[in-house]
Motif scaffolding. Structure first.
Motif, PDB file in Angstrom:
ATOM      1  N   GLU A  76       9.732  -9.408 -13.104  1.00  0.00           N
ATOM      2  CA  GLU A  76      11.157  -9.698 -13.177  1.00  0.00           C
ATOM      3  C   GLU A  76      11.752  -9.492 -11.796  1.00  0.00           C
ATOM      4  N   GLN A 126      12.663 -13.779 -15.197  1.00  0.00           N
ATOM      5  CA  GLN A 126      11.317 -13.343 -15.564  1.00  0.00           C
ATOM      6  C   GLN A 126      10.382 -14.477 -15.165  1.00  0.00           C
ATOM      7  N   ARG A 180      17.735 -14.615 -16.908  1.00  0.00           N
ATOM      8  CA  ARG A 180      18.408 -13.524 -17.607  1.00  0.00           C
ATOM      9  C   ARG A 180      19.679 -13.208 -16.834  1.00  0.00           C
ATOM     10  N   SER A 235      15.135 -17.504 -23.246  1.00  0.00           N
ATOM     11  CA  SER A 235      14.388 -16.296 -23.604  1.00  0.00           C
ATOM     12  C   SER A 235      13.724 -16.465 -24.966  1.00  0.00           C
TER      13      SER A 235
END
Length: 763
Positions: free
Chosen positions: A63, A107, A130, A206
């Motif tokens: 990440e 990510q 994210r 996600s």
């Protein structure tokens, strides 16, 4: 028993092709005859593999937080990004990252690499966005230009006011934004719209990544359904099978399991039915018999007791159609029934073109069968002409076109593939198009401009290589044939059937509803070709006889034995290089290696890796298309106007795009669209239908098993104009010539019901 084949020893082909001695010693002899070449090839291969092993890096997953977007390509897809990982170390990312902004967290999955100029970096292969949660990240993101009119100062005030709840407040309580100096009604609305869209995109991304979808499939899904993506997936992931490229049944099944949908759920049973019908269509079938469908469904763990309910519900939704024991995907049932109706109507009309055969003098020198074919084609609205190589189909077509044009009739010429259309144009001296181009495909609308409401402006439509016509394409062609237009189908009925669902030419011939002439006589000029003679021997159930020592006709046939499967790839390279030296062939453009299958040790996929290493010294990754490589389009792409089986050459490639030249026309593919292409130094015989090459090299061994058939060998051999080289085990070629059952055919499993429907139309 026929005579054992003559090997090509004690002739000029000893040095040209490299076949020495008898079958028993062929493996050892091959090693001796190509020893120097083998050493050179292996040596260069070792150097290449050493280089690859030094540059290869293990995959990384981490990440990161975006600090700065250094560069973005004009299309907005490829980016160079500076970021920091969770340990605070600075990293540079490159790849198809979309519209990322400073402050966002990603990510990522990718590989480390070293650029000769820019140094260490990570090439991102997939990522999930994210939204930032920490205050400094929120300030960087909101102030980075993600929201028009919001700079660093205003972003700081927003975060100071709302802290870690900033995103929540913006999306769910936008009226509170006016508590911050500098935010009015319009700016608050803009903030809510942009941030809400970005949050939804991050949440959907996600979710899709969590259920195992790759970046390309995620992008296609989100482009299709937007914010509704998650709901559509949760409702029924199996409905996406076939709707979204890259989502097949296994992917939908994996998504369903991750969503908690049990194997016993009725949605899965319906998904299995749709999957099996789609798989049948890929195997050339428009239908599945109910007993076969039930057995296949049971093999995928569908309780037979639940299958009737699944079928009933799918039929109620118009997803399938059931006729007695035949189960169709609804669209294919429509195609087949409409095609039968249209062909039946054409066959029933005896008043053909505006040109009558009695009024037109025919080209001199035509045989009796050729003259009869031209007259029947002129005097009816539907006519079928078939015949093998050298029997005069081309001369007959030219004579027919000249007869039509002599009386002012407009003739449109077409073929299912681009290569076949170009060959038709060359042999007739007139313009010819693919069927798709003739019908004017409109990518934006997803349909053809020419149909029953806007038919083709022609008196006659002539389709060459009609054995390649499948039911869906033929139906759309017939939709566009006007009320006074005639249709002439020309093809070789002994070739492999079409790749797509249904067998139109076979159905027409079996039904007997259309006037038909099959040309049998091989003309004297064609008789000098060993390829033509060999093709007719195959039709008689016998393997072709290689050219005699010293014999050089219009088309030579040579056999190179190789009984050792491990030695075959290197033997293949040796033979190709000798073909280049002896005949002056360009190995990328003039020679096509043909095999019966795609996968396996003798399949086109493995042989392509071998041939790429040997023929393209610039290839950097085995099996991945690079500049200079010969490639093939694997599926119809109507928007780009490249179609299944089209051959091209890679002219440029970088991290995010590959450019392929198809007969001088450059076509660009994004990184995640490369699965539409495959290396094509070797191809399956099916993929080569409709094409002709100066030379073919046909590889057959007994390891190809049930795929060996007469139609397979005949189709492969007739792809060659000047030279056909048969490489492998002679027994495999004998088996192929003797076996009449097409690959994969079952006596109890029809491919379609077109013949029966046509006979019913005649009654």
């Amino acid at each position: 028993m026929h005579a054992r084949p003559r090997l090509v020893d004690r002739t000029s082909m000893v040095t040209a092709i490299g076949a020495h001695g008898s079958h028993a010693s062929s493996g050892a002899t091959a090693s001796r005859s190509s020893g120097a070449l083998a050493a050179t090839s292996v040596g260069s291969q070792r150097v290449t593999e050493t280089h690859r092993s030094q540059s290869a890096q293990p995959p990384v997953a981490m990440e990161v937080e975006v600090i700065h977007v250094a560069w973005t390509s004009p299309d907005g897809r490829f980016c160079v990004v500076d970021a920091v990982d969770e340990g605070g170390l600075r990293v540079r990312l490159v790849g198809s990252l979309g519209s990322v902004h400073a402050g966002e967290r990603l990510q990522i999955e990718g590989r480390r690499e070293r650029h000769p100029v820019h140094g260490e970096r990570i090439r991102v292969e997939s990522f999930v966005p994210r939204l930032p949660a920490a205050a400094d990240g929120l300030i960087r993101w909101l102030g980075s230009g993600a929201v028009e009119g919001v700079g660093k100062a205003l972003a700081t005030r927003l975060v100071e006011q709302f802290g870690e709840r900033t995103i929540e407040i913006i999306c769910e309580q936008p009226h509170r934004l006016r508590e911050v100096r500098g935010v009015g009604t319009r700016r608050a609305q803009r903030l809510q719209r942009v941030v809400s869209e970005r949050r939804a995109e991050a949440e959907v991304g996600s979710f899709l990544a969590a259920v195992g979808l790759g970046p390309a499939a995620r992008r296609r899904l989100q482009a299709r359904f937007g914010a509704d993506t998650v709901r559509r997936l949760r409702d029924d992931p199996y409905l996406l099978v076939g709707e979204i490229e890259g989502i097949g049944f296994r992917t939908a099944d994996r998504i369903a399991r991750s969503l908690g949908i049990p194997p016993s759920d009725p949605r899965r049973a319906r998904g299995v039915v749709l999957h099996l019908l789609a798989a049948a269509a890929e195997q050339g079938r428009t239908l599945l018999r109910l007993p076969r469908l039930s057995a296949l469904a049971a093999s995928l763990h569908v309780d037979p007791r639940g299958l009737p309910a699944a079928l009933e519900e799918l039929a109620r939704r118009d997803a399938i159609r059931i006729e007695e024991q035949d189960v169709y995907a609804h669209a294919l049932w429509v195609d087949e029934t409409r095609l039968a109706r249209a062909l039946g109507a054409l066959a029933a009309e005896r008043d053909g073109t505006c040109v009558r055969a009695a009024d037109v003098p025919l080209r001199p020198g035509l045989s009796a069968d050729q003259q009869r074919a031209v007259r029947l084609a002129l005097d009816g609205r539907l006519f079928v002409l078939t015949g093998g190589p050298g029997t005069g189909k081309t001369t007959t077509v030219r004579s027919f076109v000249e007869a039509c044009e002599s009386r002012g009739a407009r003739v449109l010429l077409c073929a299912p593939t681009g290569r076949a259309a170009r060959r038709l144009s060359e042999t007739t001296g007139r313009a010819a198009a693919t069927v798709h181009r003739l019908l004017e495909w409109m990518p934006a609308q997803g349909r053809f401009a020419r149909d029953e409401h806007r038919p083709l402006d022609a008196d006659v439509v002539l389709v060459d290589e009609a054995s390649m016509l499948d039911v869906p394409l033929a139906r759309r062609l017939l939709d566009a044939v006007g009320p006074r237009c005639s249709l002439v189908l020309v093809g070789d009925a002994d070739q492999l059937p079409p790749v797509g669902p249904g067998r139109v030419l076979e159905g027409l011939l079996r039904s007997g509803i259309a006037p038909h002439v099959r040309l049998h006589e091989v003309f004297r000029q064609a008789e000098s070709s060993a390829i033509v003679r060999g093709a007719h021997r195959v039709l008689a159930g016998r393997a072709p006889i290689p050219s005699a020592p010293g014999e050089h006709g219009q088309g030579d046939v040579h056999f190179v034995p190789c009984d050792d499967a491990d030695a075959l790839p290197q033997r293949l390279v040796s033979v190709l290089e000798r073909m280049e030296r002896r005949y002056g062939f360009n190995l990328r453009r003039d020679v096509q290696v043909l095999v019966p299958m795609r996968r396996g040790p003798m399949g086109s996929e493995r042989l392509n890796v071998v041939l790429q290493r040997a023929l393209n010294p610039h290839a950097s990754r085995p099996g991945e298309p690079c500049p200079g490589d010969k490639v093939m389009q694997l599926r119809n792409d109507y928007e780009r106007e490249v179609f299944n089986g089209d051959l091209g050459e890679v002219v440029a490639a970088d991290a995010h795009r590959i450019v392929v030249s198809f007969d001088g026309r450059a076509v660009a593919y994004e990184h995640d669209e490369r699965d539409a292409l495959a290396l094509a130094y070797a191809a399956t015989v099916h993929k080569a239908q409709g094409s002709e090459f100066p030379a073919v090299l046909v590889v057959m061994t007994q390891a190809h098993g049930v795929l060996l058939s007469r139609a397979m060998l005949y189709t492969a051999l007739t792809r060659a104009r000047r030279l056909a080289v048969l490489l492998g085990q002679w027994r495999a070629f004998e088996i192929a010539a003797a076996r009449t059952t097409p690959p994969g055919q079952r006596a109890d499993e029809p491919y379609d019901r077109l013949c029966e429907r046509l006979r019913a139309e005649r009654r």
